[in-house]
Design an enzyme around this catalytic site. Sequence first.
Site, PDB file in Angstrom:
ATOM      1  N   CYS A 181      22.050  81.188  50.068  1.00 28.68           N
ATOM      2  CA  CYS A 181      22.181  81.099  51.465  1.00 28.68           C
ATOM      3  C   CYS A 181      23.449  81.903  51.782  1.00 28.68           C
ATOM      4  CB  CYS A 181      22.170  79.683  51.722  1.00 28.68           C
ATOM      5  SG  CYS A 181      22.417  79.497  53.717  1.00 28.68           S
TER       6      CYS A 181
ATOM      7  N   GLU B  62      31.294  81.730  53.815  1.00 30.36           N
ATOM      8  CA  GLU B  62      30.802  80.871  52.941  1.00 30.36           C
ATOM      9  C   GLU B  62      29.418  81.280  52.608  1.00 30.36           C
ATOM     10  OE1 GLU B  62      31.964  76.253  54.124  1.00 30.36           O
ATOM     11  OE2 GLU B  62      31.117  77.603  55.468  1.00 30.36           O
TER      12      GLU B  62
ATOM     13  N   CYS C 118      25.074  76.470  69.430  1.00 29.96           N
ATOM     14  CA  CYS C 118      24.230  75.270  69.190  1.00 29.96           C
ATOM     15  C   CYS C 118      24.767  73.871  69.144  1.00 29.96           C
ATOM     16  CB  CYS C 118      23.108  75.597  68.023  1.00 29.96           C
ATOM     17  SG  CYS C 118      22.391  77.085  68.321  1.00 29.96           S
TER      18      CYS C 118
ATOM     19  N   CYS D 169      22.434  72.854  55.562  1.00 32.99           N
ATOM     20  CA  CYS D 169      22.214  73.364  56.752  1.00 32.99           C
ATOM     21  C   CYS D 169      23.295  73.130  57.797  1.00 32.99           C
ATOM     22  CB  CYS D 169      20.925  73.172  57.484  1.00 32.99           C
ATOM     23  SG  CYS D 169      19.678  73.631  56.094  1.00 32.99           S
TER      24      CYS D 169
ATOM     25  N   SER E  67      14.587  79.389  64.764  1.00 39.13           N
ATOM     26  CA  SER E  67      15.280  77.946  64.843  1.00 39.13           C
ATOM     27  C   SER E  67      14.649  77.675  66.430  1.00 39.13           C
ATOM     28  CB  SER E  67      16.683  78.077  64.969  1.00 39.13           C
ATOM     29  OG  SER E  67      17.271  78.383  63.630  1.00 39.13           O
ATOM     30  N   LEU E  68      13.461  76.683  66.179  1.00 40.35           N
ATOM     31  CA  LEU E  68      13.074  76.383  67.341  1.00 40.35           C
ATOM     32  C   LEU E  68      13.779  75.145  67.909  1.00 40.35           C
ATOM     33  CD1 LEU E  68      10.325  76.433  69.143  1.00 40.35           C
ATOM     34  CD2 LEU E  68       9.196  74.767  67.661  1.00 40.35           C
ATOM     35  N   ASN E  69      13.739  74.023  67.186  1.00 38.81           N
ATOM     36  CA  ASN E  69      14.729  72.864  67.315  1.00 38.81           C
ATOM     37  C   ASN E  69      14.523  72.009  68.628  1.00 38.81           C
ATOM     38  OD1 ASN E  69      15.903  73.614  65.052  1.00 38.81           O
ATOM     39  ND2 ASN E  69      17.718  74.609  66.030  1.00 38.81           N
TER      40      ASN E  69
ATOM     41  N   SER F 156      17.167  84.244  59.380  1.00 34.48           N
ATOM     42  CA  SER F 156      16.714  83.119  60.461  1.00 34.48           C
ATOM     43  C   SER F 156      17.654  83.547  61.712  1.00 34.48           C
ATOM     44  CB  SER F 156      17.279  81.683  59.712  1.00 34.48           C
ATOM     45  OG  SER F 156      17.054  80.827  60.693  1.00 34.48           O
TER      46      SER F 156
ATOM     47  N   CYS G 287      25.322  72.054  65.666  1.00 36.13           N
ATOM     48  CA  CYS G 287      25.760  72.747  64.323  1.00 36.13           C
ATOM     49  C   CYS G 287      27.358  73.192  64.117  1.00 36.13           C
ATOM     50  CB  CYS G 287      25.174  74.356  64.387  1.00 36.13           C
ATOM     51  SG  CYS G 287      25.643  75.459  63.132  1.00 36.13           S
TER      52      CYS G 287
ATOM     53  N   GLU H  28      24.861  84.648  63.400  1.00 35.60           N
ATOM     54  CA  GLU H  28      23.486  84.889  63.802  1.00 35.60           C
ATOM     55  C   GLU H  28      23.058  86.258  63.437  1.00 35.60           C
ATOM     56  OE1 GLU H  28      20.576  83.595  65.557  1.00 35.60           O
ATOM     57  OE2 GLU H  28      20.135  85.639  65.176  1.00 35.60           O
TER      58      GLU H  28
ATOM     59  N   CYS I   6      30.129  81.952  64.617  1.00 31.95           N
ATOM     60  CA  CYS I   6      29.068  82.375  65.302  1.00 31.95           C
ATOM     61  C   CYS I   6      29.181  82.326  66.689  1.00 31.95           C
ATOM     62  CB  CYS I   6      27.808  81.597  64.725  1.00 31.95           C
ATOM     63  SG  CYS I   6      26.345  81.797  65.416  1.00 31.95           S
TER      64      CYS I   6
HETATM   65  N1  SAH Z   1      21.942  81.394  62.943  1.00 30.05           N
HETATM   66  C1  SAH Z   1      20.694  81.455  62.547  1.00 30.05           C
HETATM   67  C2  SAH Z   1      21.120  81.043  61.250  1.00 30.05           C
HETATM   68  C3  SAH Z   1      22.214  80.303  60.590  1.00 30.05           C
HETATM   69  S1  SAH Z   1      21.709  78.475  60.942  1.00 30.05           S
HETATM   70  C4  SAH Z   1      19.994  80.408  63.135  1.00 30.05           C
HETATM   71  O1  SAH Z   1      20.482  79.625  63.929  1.00 30.05           O
HETATM   72  O2  SAH Z   1      18.725  80.192  62.849  1.00 30.05           O
HETATM   73  C5  SAH Z   1      20.383  77.945  59.968  1.00 30.05           C
HETATM   74  C6  SAH Z   1      19.564  76.682  60.116  1.00 30.05           C
HETATM   75  O3  SAH Z   1      20.405  75.561  60.351  1.00 30.05           O
HETATM   76  C7  SAH Z   1      19.002  76.867  61.661  1.00 30.05           C
HETATM   77  O4  SAH Z   1      17.594  76.673  61.569  1.00 30.05           O
HETATM   78  C8  SAH Z   1      19.556  75.527  62.401  1.00 30.05           C
HETATM   79  O5  SAH Z   1      18.884  75.164  63.313  1.00 30.05           O
HETATM   80  C9  SAH Z   1      20.125  74.894  61.205  1.00 30.05           C
HETATM   81  N2  SAH Z   1      21.053  73.540  61.508  1.00 30.05           N
HETATM   82  C10 SAH Z   1      22.303  74.014  62.160  1.00 30.05           C
HETATM   83  N3  SAH Z   1      22.937  72.848  62.417  1.00 30.05           N
HETATM   84  C11 SAH Z   1      22.382  71.947  61.503  1.00 30.05           C
HETATM   85  C12 SAH Z   1      22.629  70.736  61.162  1.00 30.05           C
HETATM   86  N4  SAH Z   1      23.714  69.992  61.642  1.00 30.05           N
HETATM   87  N5  SAH Z   1      21.665  69.951  60.501  1.00 30.05           N
HETATM   88  C13 SAH Z   1      20.652  70.537  59.940  1.00 30.05           C
HETATM   89  N6  SAH Z   1      20.350  72.078  60.019  1.00 30.05           N
HETATM   90  C14 SAH Z   1      21.142  72.686  61.147  1.00 30.05           C
HETATM   91 FE1  SF4 Z   2      24.900  79.827  65.271  1.00 27.49          FE
HETATM   92 FE2  SF4 Z   2      22.566  79.212  63.912  1.00 27.49          FE
HETATM   93 FE3  SF4 Z   2      24.600  77.416  64.128  1.00 27.49          FE
HETATM   94 FE4  SF4 Z   2      23.278  78.118  66.255  1.00 27.49          FE
HETATM   95  S1  SF4 Z   2      22.542  77.155  64.503  1.00 27.49           S
HETATM   96  S2  SF4 Z   2      25.527  78.014  66.165  1.00 27.49           S
HETATM   97  S3  SF4 Z   2      22.907  80.265  65.961  1.00 27.49           S
HETATM   98  S4  SF4 Z   2      24.812  79.272  63.002  1.00 27.49           S
END
Ligand code: SAH
Ligand code: SF4
Length: 343
Positions: free
Chosen positions: A104, A91, A115, A335, A217-219, A194, A118, A163, A111
């Site tokens: 994007c 995508e 996480c 995202c 991605s700190l989270n 990212s 996600c 990733e 991936c």
């Molecule tokens: N794998 C990389 C880049 C793709 S994810 C990474 O994790 O940084 C891009 C962003 O989307 C990341 O910052 C991730 O934390 C965020 N993300 C993932 N799932 C999400 C969700 N359900 N709602 C909002 N943001 C999300």
């Molecule tokens: Fe992969 Fe980024 Fe989603 Fe984590 S947030 S599963 S690293 S795409």
Amino acid sequence: MREALVGKELSDLEKVVDGLGSKPFRARQLYHSLYRERLGSIEESTTLPRSLQESLARDHDWGLPATAQAVHAADGTVRYLLGLADSKTIEAVFIPEQRRDTLCISSQVGCPVDCKFCLTALLGLERHLTAGEIIGQVLALCRAHALEPRTRPLNIVMMGQGEPLLNLDNAMKAVRLMADDKGVGIPLRRITVSTSGIIPRIEELGRHEIRPKLAISLNASTEEQRLRLMPITKKYRLADLIDVCRGYPVRPWERLMFEYVLLKGVNDSDDDARRVVSLLGQLKAKVNLIALNPGPGIDFETPSPERVDSFHQIVERSLPCFVRRPRGLDIYAACGQLKRSAA
Ligand code: SAH
Ligand code: SF4
């Protein structure tokens, strides 16, 4: 397997053209057709002689991904399902804004990082994308929307599926092709990669002279919390991640971006906000808050706008902090929602 031309650097094209008995300037013309004119096929070229076109076509494809589906959101966002040569799909999302556009793009099919919030994680990793498949998304979407990065700002964010730092060589080759002024011509300061925090690859990225901006991605605000949300923290600890960021060569014009997905009742308290500030306080950082975009199979909830505001206000007192507005939410383009859903 026929070789794709999209994704080749000038030196690669010189070898191809030389192998076919043509002069090096033909490689420059081919490069121009691929990345500057962004043509759709070998036959569209008006500069390459017919004989070279034919000999190229014997072993090579142009190599743009095919649009399998384009889903339009009410806010103008378009989510593309793109088909690759081996029939796998990825995508990419077009996000129009008033003064600029953003693409994007994906770096892997699926991936491998698990996480918990996600949707892409549910796919697992199918394979890495080639450099051509990464830059191919940019070329295809530029063609679809008649984008001209030289006359209207275009941002590229590698925040789609995958990733990117686990596919660093291909991602960097694609970035060089995007940034080359003789080709697509997108300034490096408009390209962001990212990562979920692959520490050794962050260090490696920092050693590249031509490199995009880095988002992390700190989270989470504590080691335990992050371990629960992002199991990769077991391998790459939060404390070590912050350390490597301290040593990262941030250029004068940039700040490290930290993304923080807010999950209701999990990591969205005022105390979390204060801990984020103390984690990042010593860094040249900015924070991007994202209220969870929900999806099937995701066991978290989106915090209220008031909670997001309160978190935002605390961080903002110490660091530049923005709340990312979800785009294309109604079409699963936001995202963390990219998982090849049909609708
Ligand atoms: N794998 C990389 C880049 C793709 S994810 C990474 O994790 O940084 C891009 C962003 O989307 C990341 O910052 C991730 O934390 C965020 N993300 C993932 N799932 C999400 C969700 N359900 N709602 C909002 N943001 C999300
Ligand atoms: Fe992969 Fe980024 Fe989603 Fe984590 S947030 S599963 S690293 S795409």
